[in-house]
Enzyme design. Structure first.
Site, PDB file in Angstrom:
ATOM      1  CG  HIS A 118      32.721  43.965  35.274  1.00 21.93           C
ATOM      2  ND1 HIS A 118      33.960  43.410  35.451  1.00 21.93           N
ATOM      3  CD2 HIS A 118      32.158  43.276  34.242  1.00 21.93           C
ATOM      4  CE1 HIS A 118      34.125  42.403  34.599  1.00 21.93           C
ATOM      5  NE2 HIS A 118      33.053  42.330  33.836  1.00 21.93           N
TER       6      HIS A 118
ATOM      7  N   GLY B 284      46.260  46.501  31.811  1.00 23.69           N
ATOM      8  CA  GLY B 284      46.049  45.986  33.164  1.00 23.69           C
ATOM      9  C   GLY B 284      44.918  45.009  33.322  1.00 23.69           C
TER      10      GLY B 284
ATOM     11  CB  SER C 139      44.335  38.567  34.101  1.00 25.26           C
ATOM     12  OG  SER C 139      42.927  38.473  34.394  1.00 25.26           O
TER      13      SER C 139
ATOM     14  N   PRO D 288      52.613  44.363  33.232  1.00 27.62           N
ATOM     15  CG  PRO D 288      52.738  44.692  35.539  1.00 27.62           C
ATOM     16  CD  PRO D 288      51.898  44.967  34.341  1.00 27.62           C
TER      17      PRO D 288
HETATM   18  N1  APR Z   1      49.880  48.107  35.693  1.00 22.11           N
HETATM   19  C1  APR Z   1      49.358  47.344  34.694  1.00 22.11           C
HETATM   20  N2  APR Z   1      48.905  46.085  34.879  1.00 22.11           N
HETATM   21  C2  APR Z   1      49.026  45.578  36.118  1.00 22.11           C
HETATM   22  C3  APR Z   1      49.579  46.296  37.205  1.00 22.11           C
HETATM   23  C4  APR Z   1      50.014  47.613  36.952  1.00 22.11           C
HETATM   24  N3  APR Z   1      50.566  48.374  37.915  1.00 22.11           N
HETATM   25  N4  APR Z   1      49.544  45.498  38.316  1.00 22.11           N
HETATM   26  C5  APR Z   1      48.986  44.330  37.925  1.00 22.11           C
HETATM   27  N5  APR Z   1      48.692  44.376  36.609  1.00 22.11           N
HETATM   28  C6  APR Z   1      48.069  43.361  35.772  1.00 22.11           C
HETATM   29  C7  APR Z   1      48.293  41.940  36.219  1.00 22.11           C
HETATM   30  O1  APR Z   1      49.457  41.429  35.616  1.00 22.11           O
HETATM   31  C8  APR Z   1      47.027  41.244  35.696  1.00 22.11           C
HETATM   32  O2  APR Z   1      47.235  40.754  34.372  1.00 22.11           O
HETATM   33  O3  APR Z   1      46.666  43.579  35.870  1.00 22.11           O
HETATM   34  C9  APR Z   1      45.991  42.356  35.643  1.00 22.11           C
HETATM   35  C10 APR Z   1      44.906  42.225  36.695  1.00 22.11           C
HETATM   36  O4  APR Z   1      44.209  41.044  36.394  1.00 22.11           O
HETATM   37  P1  APR Z   1      42.957  40.638  37.311  1.00 22.11           P
HETATM   38  O5  APR Z   1      43.323  40.775  38.744  1.00 22.11           O
HETATM   39  O6  APR Z   1      42.461  39.336  36.784  1.00 22.11           O
HETATM   40  O7  APR Z   1      41.893  41.784  37.032  1.00 22.11           O
HETATM   41  P2  APR Z   1      40.941  41.939  35.781  1.00 22.11           P
HETATM   42  O8  APR Z   1      41.576  41.433  34.524  1.00 22.11           O
HETATM   43  O9  APR Z   1      40.452  43.324  35.785  1.00 22.11           O
HETATM   44  O10 APR Z   1      39.719  40.959  36.206  1.00 22.11           O
HETATM   45  C11 APR Z   1      38.542  41.045  35.470  1.00 22.11           C
HETATM   46  O11 APR Z   1      37.448  39.670  37.137  1.00 22.11           O
HETATM   47  O12 APR Z   1      36.819  39.074  39.249  1.00 22.11           O
HETATM   48  C12 APR Z   1      36.449  39.779  38.136  1.00 22.11           C
HETATM   49  O13 APR Z   1      34.926  41.570  38.230  1.00 22.11           O
HETATM   50  C13 APR Z   1      36.269  41.242  38.437  1.00 22.11           C
HETATM   51  O14 APR Z   1      36.488  43.062  36.872  1.00 22.11           O
HETATM   52  C14 APR Z   1      37.157  41.934  37.415  1.00 22.11           C
HETATM   53  C15 APR Z   1      37.361  40.859  36.366  1.00 22.11           C
END
Ligand code: APR
Ligand code: ZN
Length: 272
Positions: free
Chosen positions: A125, A211, A213, A238
Site C-alpha cells: 500500500h 496484525g 484482519s 489478539p
Molecule cells: N497486535 C497484533 N494484532 C493486533 C493488535 C496488536 N497489538 N491490535 C489489533 N490487532 C489486529 C486486529 O485484531 C485486526 O485483526 O490487527 C488487525 C487490524 O485490522 P485492520 O484494522 O483491518 O487493518 P489491516 O488488516 O491492516 O487493514 C488492511 O485496509 O483500510 C485498508 O489500507 C488500509 O492497509 C489497510 C487495509
C-alpha cells in the site's frame, strides 16, 4: 489452547524454516501507538472511507470541509511523529539477519519495518514517507520525523485549504519541480508489487501473518496462497480474524508481546 505451547511451536517452525515471509497489517504497529483501521476507535470509525479513502475524495473533503478533517490529520501526524518500531518490527528485522525471514509484505505505510532494520520489505500500500511526482512519477524517500515536523508547522499556520495550499505541504519533484503526493495506495488505485508479494508467498515454507484482519484483498489472500503451495501458516492476532481455517499455529496475543517471546525461543534454538 495453551498460548505458551503455541509460542514454542511457532518458534520451532520458524527456527527450522528456510524461506519465511511475514504478511503484516495495521495491528503490528498498534503497540507503536498507531491506530488500526477496523478495531473499536480505529481510523474507519472516525472517518468515512468513502469520503477520504480515495485521492479525489480526500482532496474534495479537505478543500470543501477542512475543519472536519484537519484536526484528525494533525492528530494522525502527531501519532506518526511519536511512533517507534516496537518489538514485533524489531523481531522481524532480527529474523531477516538470522537468514530465517526472506521478506516482509506489509499493508502499512508507516515505514516502521524499514526503521526496525528489515531490508526486504514489499510495501503493497506504499509508504507515507516517500513522495511521488504527479507529473513524472519520480519518487523520493523523506526522513519520517523531519517531514512530519515540517508539515505540522505548515498545517498549523494554514488559513485556507485550497488544492495549491495542500500541494505545497510536500516538497516539489527534484526532477521536474511539479507537485508531489505521498506515494501511498488509496482505494481504487493499483496496489504495488503484488506479483512479487505472491511469488514470495508461493515460494515460502512459512507464512507469518501478523496484525491483519484479512479484510482487504489482494493482500488478504497471501496466507491462503502460501497454504495452497505447502507452507505452514502462523497467525499472530489478539482477535479472531480471517485466517482461522488456514493457520497451523494461532497465537491470540498482541504482536509486540508475541514476537518478543518467539524471538527469545528462536535465539535459544539456533544457539544450540
Ligand atoms: N497486535 C497484533 N494484532 C493486533 C493488535 C496488536 N497489538 N491490535 C489489533 N490487532 C489486529 C486486529 O485484531 C485486526 O485483526 O490487527 C488487525 C487490524 O485490522 P485492520 O484494522 O483491518 O487493518 P489491516 O488488516 O491492516 O487493514 C488492511 O485496509 O483500510 C485498508 O489500507 C488500509 O492497509 C489497510 C487495509
Ligand atoms: Zn517530476
Amino acid at each position: 489452547m495453551n498460548t505458551e505451547m503455541e509460542i514454542k511451536k511457532a518458534a520451532n517452525i520458524l527456527a527450522n524454516a528456510k524461506r519465511t515471509v511475514a504478511s503484516c497489517g495495521a495491528g503490528i504497529s498498534a503497540e507503536s501507538g498507531i491506530a488500526t483501521f477496523r478495531d473499536p476507535g480505529g481510523v474507519w470509525e472516525k472517518l468515512n472511507p468513502a469520503e477520504v479513502g480515495t485521492a479525489g475524495g480526500l482532496i474534495s473533503t479537505l478543500t470543501r470541509n477542512p475543519h472536519k478533517l484537519i484536526p484528525f490529520f494533525i492528530e494522525l501526524l502527531e501519532t506518526f511523529q511519536k511512533a517507534e518500531p516496537n518489538p514485533a518490527h524489531l523481531a522481524l528485522g532480527e529474523l531477516e539477519r538470522m537468514g530465517i525471514l526472506q521478506t516482509v509484505v506489509t499493508q502499512n505505510i508507516d515505514n516502521l519495518h524499514i526503521e526496525a532494520g528489515s531490508r526486504s520489505v514489499i510495501e503493497v500500500h506504499g509508504n507515507g514517507f516517500r513522495t511521488r511526482c504527479i507529473s513524472c512519477g519520480g519518487t523520493e524517500r523523506l526522513e519520517r520525523k523531519r517531514i512530519i515536523k515540517d508539515t505540522l508547522k505548515k498545517v498549523r499556520k494554514m488559513q485556507e485549504f485550497t488544492i495549491e495550499a495542500i500541494a505545497s505541504l510536500l516538497p516539489p519533484c527534484r526532477n521536474c519541480l511539479s507537485p508531489t503526493r505521498p506515494d501511498v495506495v488509496m482505494f481504487g488505485e493499483t496496489v504495488k508489487d503484488i506479483p512479487e508479494a505472491f511469488e514470495a508467498a508461493r515460494r515460502c515454507d512459512v507464512l507469518l501473518a501478523i496484525g491483519t484482519s484479512g479484510t482487504v484483498y489482494p493482500a488478504a489472500y497471501l496466507p491462503f496462497q502460501a497454504k495452497e503451495t505447502g507452507a505452514k501458516v502462523i497467525v499472530v492476532n489478539p482477535n479472531e480474524n480471517a485466517f482461522s481455517e488456514v493457520s497451523d499455529v494461532y497465537i491470540p496475543m498482541k504482536a509486540g508481546a508475541a514476537m518478543g517471546e518467539i524471538i527469545k525461543y528462536i535465539r535459544k534454538l539456533t544457539a544450540l
